[in-house]
Design a protein around this motif. Sequence first.
Motif, PDB file in Angstrom:
ATOM      1  N   SER A 103     152.135   3.135  48.142  1.00  0.00           N
ATOM      2  CA  SER A 103     150.813   2.499  47.792  1.00  0.00           C
ATOM      3  C   SER A 103     149.807   3.448  47.847  1.00  0.00           C
ATOM      4  CB  SER A 103     150.619   1.140  48.460  1.00  0.00           C
ATOM      5  OG  SER A 103     149.316   0.687  48.086  1.00  0.00           O
ATOM      6  N   ARG A 104     148.697   3.516  46.979  1.00  0.00           N
ATOM      7  CA  ARG A 104     147.526   4.082  47.105  1.00  0.00           C
ATOM      8  C   ARG A 104     146.591   3.455  48.071  1.00  0.00           C
ATOM      9  NH1 ARG A 104     150.408   6.751  45.367  1.00  0.00           N
ATOM     10  NH2 ARG A 104     149.653   7.728  47.286  1.00  0.00           N
ATOM     11  N   ALA A 105     147.000   2.364  48.552  1.00  0.00           N
ATOM     12  CA  ALA A 105     145.952   1.775  49.699  1.00  0.00           C
ATOM     13  C   ALA A 105     146.250   2.686  50.960  1.00  0.00           C
ATOM     14  CB  ALA A 105     146.622   0.265  49.894  1.00  0.00           C
ATOM     15  N   PHE A 106     146.990   3.468  50.999  1.00  0.00           N
ATOM     16  CA  PHE A 106     147.058   4.349  52.351  1.00  0.00           C
ATOM     17  C   PHE A 106     146.568   5.546  52.356  1.00  0.00           C
ATOM     18  CE2 PHE A 106     151.419   1.780  51.845  1.00  0.00           C
ATOM     19  CZ  PHE A 106     151.027   0.739  52.839  1.00  0.00           C
ATOM     20  N   ASP A 107     146.187   5.932  51.157  1.00  0.00           N
ATOM     21  CA  ASP A 107     145.510   7.106  50.903  1.00  0.00           C
ATOM     22  C   ASP A 107     143.989   7.351  51.695  1.00  0.00           C
ATOM     23  OD1 ASP A 107     147.098   7.524  48.922  1.00  0.00           O
ATOM     24  OD2 ASP A 107     145.777   7.803  47.191  1.00  0.00           O
ATOM     25  N   GLN A 108     143.494   6.134  52.164  1.00  0.00           N
ATOM     26  CA  GLN A 108     142.317   6.145  52.738  1.00  0.00           C
ATOM     27  C   GLN A 108     142.429   6.411  54.125  1.00  0.00           C
ATOM     28  OE1 GLN A 108     140.555   1.975  52.803  1.00  0.00           O
ATOM     29  NE2 GLN A 108     142.324   1.406  51.953  1.00  0.00           N
ATOM     30  N   ILE A 109     143.961   6.169  54.635  1.00  0.00           N
ATOM     31  CA  ILE A 109     144.086   6.572  56.090  1.00  0.00           C
ATOM     32  C   ILE A 109     144.358   8.124  56.360  1.00  0.00           C
ATOM     33  CG2 ILE A 109     146.034   6.419  57.827  1.00  0.00           C
ATOM     34  CD1 ILE A 109     144.243   3.868  57.794  1.00  0.00           C
ATOM     35  N   ALA A 110     145.143   8.500  55.218  1.00  0.00           N
ATOM     36  CA  ALA A 110     145.554   9.965  55.213  1.00  0.00           C
ATOM     37  C   ALA A 110     144.417  11.173  55.249  1.00  0.00           C
ATOM     38  CB  ALA A 110     146.549  10.352  54.252  1.00  0.00           C
ATOM     39  N   GLU A 111     143.376  10.466  54.224  1.00  0.00           N
ATOM     40  CA  GLU A 111     142.355  11.453  54.229  1.00  0.00           C
ATOM     41  C   GLU A 111     140.983  10.880  54.362  1.00  0.00           C
ATOM     42  OE1 GLU A 111     141.753  12.182  49.999  1.00  0.00           O
ATOM     43  OE2 GLU A 111     142.030  10.287  49.025  1.00  0.00           O
TER      44      GLU A 111
END
Length: 336
Positions: free
Chosen positions: A138-146
């Motif tokens: 999910s792209r929802a987790f991008d905000q964690i990684a970056e």
Amino acid sequence: NQPSTCQNPSHPPPGLARNPPRTPFAFPAGATPLHSMADSTRAKGDLSNLQGERSRKLALDFKDVYAAKEASPELKNQIDALRRDGFLVLRNVLSRGSLDEIRQALGPYIREGKKANLGRNNFEGHKTNRVYALLAKSRAFDQIAENKRVLDIMDRVLMPNYLLSACLAIDIHPGETPQPFHYDGQYIRMERPRPPMGISTIWALGEQGFTAANGGTVILKGSHLWGGQIPTEEEVAKSRVPLEMPPGSVVIFFDTLWHCGGRNVTKEPRLAITAQYCQPFIRQQESLTLSVPPETIPKLSKRLSGLLGYSIHPPFIGHVDGQHPLKSLPPRRSAL
């Protein structure tokens, strides 16, 4: 409620003596973390940046391509605290909307499929869900990684072109036993004390956040400076700090900091995501260029695709057939 505790390893891992002489590691006075080189490699997508004046010298020297990145007083204080204690807590970083989005994306993996994702040993946790390859789900987790606040610190502590090493969810269920104490860089066979080869983050995502009773991470404050000894019971008692932080908060710590997941004696699970970063010359724990499908890469920001491994660390670490790895994607999908 019984306070969270962690187990000491019954046997020291190979190469770790029980009581060697302790010579604490110290960051050099006035040291400035390395930061980014010019983006010419990313912009051109190949190794042509080595063909300029620098390549005509008698011997290549890359020290002059690194430049210190300015930091605000607040950011400097945060980095100083990280270096002093080995960890740093940033509170209430994620909004309520972001928390809801992340929890919804995790739902199918930690609730409906919880038995399939239970840990396979005492370290992973027999009553703990672990969900790997989040960035493929999910792209929802991008905000964690970056996350910008986190990467602002990484930019000033790790070398430029550092990588995301792992990104997974950890859901500690009621009745889970504590992990053994460990440090995340334990697989790097370098004598301690040593400089950090990576930095880990753990995000508190459940409604209750992290508490001493629900499995909140327990850290040994200052242990990132220790030598190669296994922590003794006396050192654990003196240094242990059970982390308590509200949902949406994140703890950032060096890969040399001893820590563990705590015991969960509550009736609710403790939900978290850990994103771990490493120096650009260290092999990633998760092969992210394989676990995240190629067709997904153009949907990511350039920063995130670089963190996965679609980047070049000078002079040519990470290339594919002598070119930027993004050029290895199918032409119609290439981001360069």
